[in-house]
Design a protein around this motif. Structure first.
Motif, short mmCIF file in Angstrom:
data_model
loop_
_atom_site.label_atom_id
_atom_site.label_comp_id
_atom_site.label_asym_id
_atom_site.label_seq_id
_atom_site.Cartn_x
_atom_site.Cartn_y
_atom_site.Cartn_z
N MET B 119 0.85 -1.20 0.00
CA MET B 119 0.00 0.00 0.00
C MET B 119 0.88 1.24 0.00
O MET B 119 2.02 1.20 0.46
CB MET B 119 -0.88 0.02 1.26
CG MET B 119 -1.89 -1.10 1.32
SD MET B 119 -2.85 -1.00 2.87
CE MET B 119 -3.70 -2.57 2.81
N THR B 120 0.31 2.35 -0.48
CA THR B 120 1.07 3.60 -0.40
C THR B 120 1.17 3.98 1.09
O THR B 120 0.29 3.63 1.88
CB THR B 120 0.35 4.73 -1.15
OG1 THR B 120 -0.94 4.91 -0.54
CG2 THR B 120 0.17 4.40 -2.62
N GLN B 123 -1.97 5.50 2.53
CA GLN B 123 -3.09 4.59 2.72
C GLN B 123 -2.84 3.70 3.95
O GLN B 123 -3.72 3.52 4.78
CB GLN B 123 -3.28 3.70 1.49
CG GLN B 123 -4.42 2.72 1.69
CD GLN B 123 -4.81 2.02 0.41
OE1 GLN B 123 -3.96 1.55 -0.34
NE2 GLN B 123 -6.09 1.96 0.16
N ARG B 124 -1.62 3.19 4.04
CA ARG B 124 -1.30 2.32 5.18
C ARG B 124 -1.45 3.10 6.48
O ARG B 124 -2.01 2.61 7.46
CB ARG B 124 0.14 1.81 5.02
CG ARG B 124 0.54 0.79 6.07
CD ARG B 124 1.84 0.11 5.71
NE ARG B 124 2.94 1.04 5.55
CZ ARG B 124 3.60 1.26 4.42
NH1 ARG B 124 3.29 0.59 3.33
NH2 ARG B 124 4.59 2.12 4.37
N THR B 150 -11.43 11.53 1.05
CA THR B 150 -10.22 10.79 0.66
C THR B 150 -9.86 9.79 1.76
O THR B 150 -9.49 8.64 1.49
CB THR B 150 -9.05 11.77 0.46
OG1 THR B 150 -9.46 12.76 -0.46
CG2 THR B 150 -7.82 11.07 -0.07
N ARG B 154 -9.70 5.76 1.40
CA ARG B 154 -8.44 5.04 1.65
C ARG B 154 -8.66 3.89 2.64
O ARG B 154 -8.10 2.81 2.48
CB ARG B 154 -7.40 6.00 2.24
CG ARG B 154 -6.84 6.90 1.19
CD ARG B 154 -5.42 7.32 1.54
NE ARG B 154 -4.85 8.03 0.41
CZ ARG B 154 -4.57 9.32 0.41
NH1 ARG B 154 -4.77 10.03 1.49
NH2 ARG B 154 -4.07 9.88 -0.66
N GLY B 158 -8.17 0.05 1.59
CA GLY B 158 -7.12 -0.73 2.26
C GLY B 158 -7.65 -2.08 2.73
O GLY B 158 -7.01 -3.12 2.56
#
Lengths: 255, 168
Positions: B119-120, B123-124, B150, B154, B158
């Motif tokens: 994950m980016t 996001q994480r 957002t 996310r 996730g």
């Protein structure tokens, strides 16, 4: 955007316990009427369980074990009636066990109510125990792991899909068992519907058969008191649907 | 084991503890960061199950995963010093790994960490703040300066990434 997509992000927050106030109430209300979103919530909670697994830490100290067992020893509980479960057919065995327990409890309650003014507490308990034993004896061929399970059909006829619904209206309890169910297309699932005497079909669980074509639905969320005229099964998207979108593939009315 | 608990069998409780206490303790400690507080949650979770074994049945998911989820929820409530938000009776999850064995747990943990690693970072981070710190989406949005929508997207995305990784 479909109704369910509209709730999707809030459901994830709900699963994490991050929704508060009005937003939470709104989802609670929606969940009460939407089987598809209840299923999605269960999946999201399963996802959060995976998240929990990303952590690792030291074991709890030994004293914690002793502390717990000491506390348990201080709180002995009366021995309860237990139905043992050793199912080589997995969920189906569990469902059958659940059906027996539900019906046994129901019978016990009704029996207790009828005899309340006539018999002493001890004789009621004895009677209930006898009835439970009798129910277990009757149910043994269903729930014992060594029992063979055979469906008889007309000679030379191919196996037909079959479903059995056991429904207790006054408790809103439903156990459904199926066999010989045909495999489903990808992304699809069977959905069981309770057809009330008036009004629209009510979602009563989404299921997929195992490799042998067996499936079960145990106690889907249903309101108590709804009289069922019939049960039906449709093929829906695997997340389930709030209303049937395809013709019924199986239907059965009360016996 | 749950049948044993229902029968009032203290040995079944010991067995259940031996099998699942490491999961429960690890989750509680990760949330609370304090061994004493984590031990209290551990006691509470197992005692609750002893007092009322009917809280769990197989329709609620696998026992290990169910314990992990209710432990996390209880620990977050404790962290945020709030009354329990979710009734245990309401916690039903789709069948997830049972996590009874150390090897199974290690395998799942490694896979989850691997997926989290794909994950980016934003996001994480959103997912971890929501899960391990119990932060609401508004709090995360305030902290990161990102739009509320957002953050919501996310978090859900996730969870779905994790789900898909275990479906294949």
């Amino acid at each position: 955007m479909s109704e369910h997509e509209q709730y999707a992000e809030d459901l994830a927050l709900y699963a994490l316990g991050a929704l508060q106030g009005e937003e939470r109430v709104k989802i609670d209300q929606h969940l009460a009427t939407c089987a598809s979103c209840r299923l999605e919530l269960e999946q999201l909670r399963g996802d959060t369980a995976l998240l929990a697994m990303s952590t690792a830490g030291p074991r709890a100290p030994q004293r914690a074990r002793q502390r717990l067992l000491d506390a348990v020893a201080r709180e002995p509980r009366p021995v309860a009636q237990v139905v043992t479960r050793r199912g080589w057919w997995g969920w189906l065995g569990w469902a059958a066990t659940a059906a027996v327990v539900i019906f046994a409890l129901s019978l016990w309650r009704e029996n207790s109510g009828l005899k309340q003014s006539l018999a002493s507490a001890s004789s009621r308990a004895a009677e209930s125990t006898r009835e439970l034993e009798e129910l277990r004896r009757i149910a043994a061929p269903i729930i014992q792991p060594e029992a063979q399970r055979v469906t008889l059909v007309a000679a030379k006829a191919p196996p037909q899909p079959q479903g059995k619904a056991f429904y207790l209206r006054n408790r809103g309890s439903l156990v459904f068992l199926a066999n010989n169910m045909p495999p489903l297309p990808p992304q699809k699932a069977y959905e069981l519907w309770l057809i009330p005497t008036s009004g629209n079909p009510i979602p009563a669980g989404v299921f997929k058969p195992d490799a042998r074509g067996n499936a079960s639905v145990v106690n889907p969320p249903l309101a108590t008191g709804t009289e069922a005229k019939a049960f039906a099964i449709t093929v829906e998207d695997e997340a389930g649907s709030a209303a049937p979108t395809t013709p019924a593939v199986m239907v059965g009315a009360g016996e | 084991m749950v049948a044993g608990l229902k029968a009032g069998d203290q040995g079944a409780m010991a067995e259940l503890y031996d099998r699942y206490s490491s999961v429960v303790h690890a989750v509680a400690l990760r949330v609370l960061g304090d061994t004493g507080a984590a031990e209290d949650v551990l006691q509470e979770i197992f005692l609750q199950l002893w007092r009322n074994p009917s809280l769990f049945d197989a329709s609620r998911g696998s026992l290990g995963s169910w314990l992990a989820v209710i432990t996390r929820n209880r620990a977050i409530d404790s962290l945020r010093k709030r009354r329990p938000e979710t009734d245990i009776e309401d916690v039903v999850l789709s069948v997830a790994p049972d996590l009874a064995g150390e090897a199974e747990r290690a395998r799942v943990a490694e896979k989850v960490r691997g997926v989290m690693g794909t994950m980016t970072p934003v996001q994480r981070s959103a997912l971890e703040m929501a899960y391990w710190e119990g932060m609401s989406h508004s709090e995360i949005a305030d902290k990161t300066g990102e739009p509320l929508g957002t953050v919501k997207t996310r978090i859900r995305a996730g969870l779905i990434v994790l789900r898909k990784a275990f479906q294949t």
